[in-house]
Scaffold this active site. Sequence first.
Site: not given
Length: 480
Positions: A252-254
Amino acid sequence: MTVRVRFAPSPTGYLHIGGARTALYNYLYSKAIGGTFVLRIEDTDLERSKAEYEKLQIEDLQWLGIIHDEGPDKPGKFGPYRQSERLEIYAKYAQELIDKDLAYYDFSTEAELEAMKAKVTEEGGDPRYDGKWKDPKFNAEAKARIAAGEKAAIRFRAPEKDYTLNDIVKGKVVYPKDMVGDFVIVRSTGLPVYNYCCVVDDMLMEITHVIRGEDHLSNTVRQLMIYEALGAKVPEFAHVSLLIGADRQKLSKRHGATSVNLYRNENYLPEAMCNYLCLLGWSHPTEKDIFDKSELKDVFSLERFSTSPAMYDLEKLKWVNGQHIKKMDNAHLITLIAALPETTFFNKQTPEWKNAAVELLKNGHAHFISDFTRLINDMILKENLEMTDALKDILSWDTTPKIIEYISSQVNAMTTEFMTEVQMNGWMEHVKKEMGVKGKPLFMGVRATLTGQDHGPDLKFLIPLTPLSVIKKRVSQLKA
RNA sequence: GGUCCCAUCGUCUAGCCCGGUCUAGGACAUCGCCUUUUCACGGCGGUAACAGGGGUUCGAAUCCCCUUGGGACUACCA
């Protein structure tokens, strides 16, 4: 029967690496089997969906060469391809389900649902709907209230029985009864929900194979129920394992750079991206690891998916990108480099110069297109030397001052823009024969004098590409 | 918590379905050597894995069960 597959992103952000991989698998399968690849936009979450993201995602897919046959921008006979434009269709089937008593209106408020959930959880049960409106005896009342204009969600009556899915990659998956409670298919706002529209669309668009991420596997039971209620044929499913980050959690984005856009902006090669992404969870029958999409037509099959999650690894992507650069022809490479920022110097050079530079750098030195300009700036155009420890070390050798003295006089006597490979070799010969320097002191001494660095491509190819004016400045700095 | 899914080198994986050819193969990364009168490139080679335990079998990475570990899902998100 023609095979029809689809990729159905939500326009809530940029195209994600994981989404791109799923899209790629769908695309490859459609090409391998001569089917149709449909792009459908799932924008029923009005709050998060944005039209601009739809556009950007399509652009990114195009950049990757994942081209759809039907979609919002390519109308076909199964359109519209945007869920927000299919609302009447969902409403019609929802009404049908209500008429058959396979679904019912639910007037519960958010607070009521909240309280019910809390209560059920406290009693040790699963947080599922078990409220008043589930009872068919309220159907008449519900209908009256709807007729009076009241708003209500529509909830699907989940049959209490086991469901079995024969997934192409996961095999037989059994969903025990009671796994899910009655779930909402249409919000009280009138907007339908994912698990429901997805089925209606796949049915109407005659999708034969659903290839998607494993995160949908648990949800599939809800969809199986709806297919059944609608009397529709259930398509084949292939749930591909997820992409994970270094912490082994769903990518995911993180995890950093997870949108395709970023790679596009950094000039990664789309064919390399596809190549790498394809290998994350799928393997070539001959274990080939560098290939283009076009080579996959005859070998891509749904049987070669691995079942466990794959970690997204930039190191290997870097290598794959480098391999694609290596096999790319120089003319194409030159075009790509010319489009890069800060390439005024490069673009001013002769075709011969460009070709020689690209040929030299593409083998082993450049992993990315942007490396070409970086390397040219660092190795060819850099005038001011950095006094690194390695350089100081070479300068401390007692043969080095002699080399600098000799080359300095040679360089200053020259008036051409570039020197030739022959001249370069001549200097080497001179230093070796006349000055008695050989081996490491010879090569490193000359390299340091001319480039100010202790490493780099072969001098006899690198130096003829370096403007003499630059070399003069470097040498004079060393002399001083 | 519940349900489901997964488990081969650090990483991606081959092999698993149809047990023996597996003292487990390839690739990335890493290390070493060779080559290059230098660094790099390249070539060659090394380190490195069947999660654990039971079964079934003459024989299991491959089949079955359990344990452990990880993940996903569990919304009037998709």
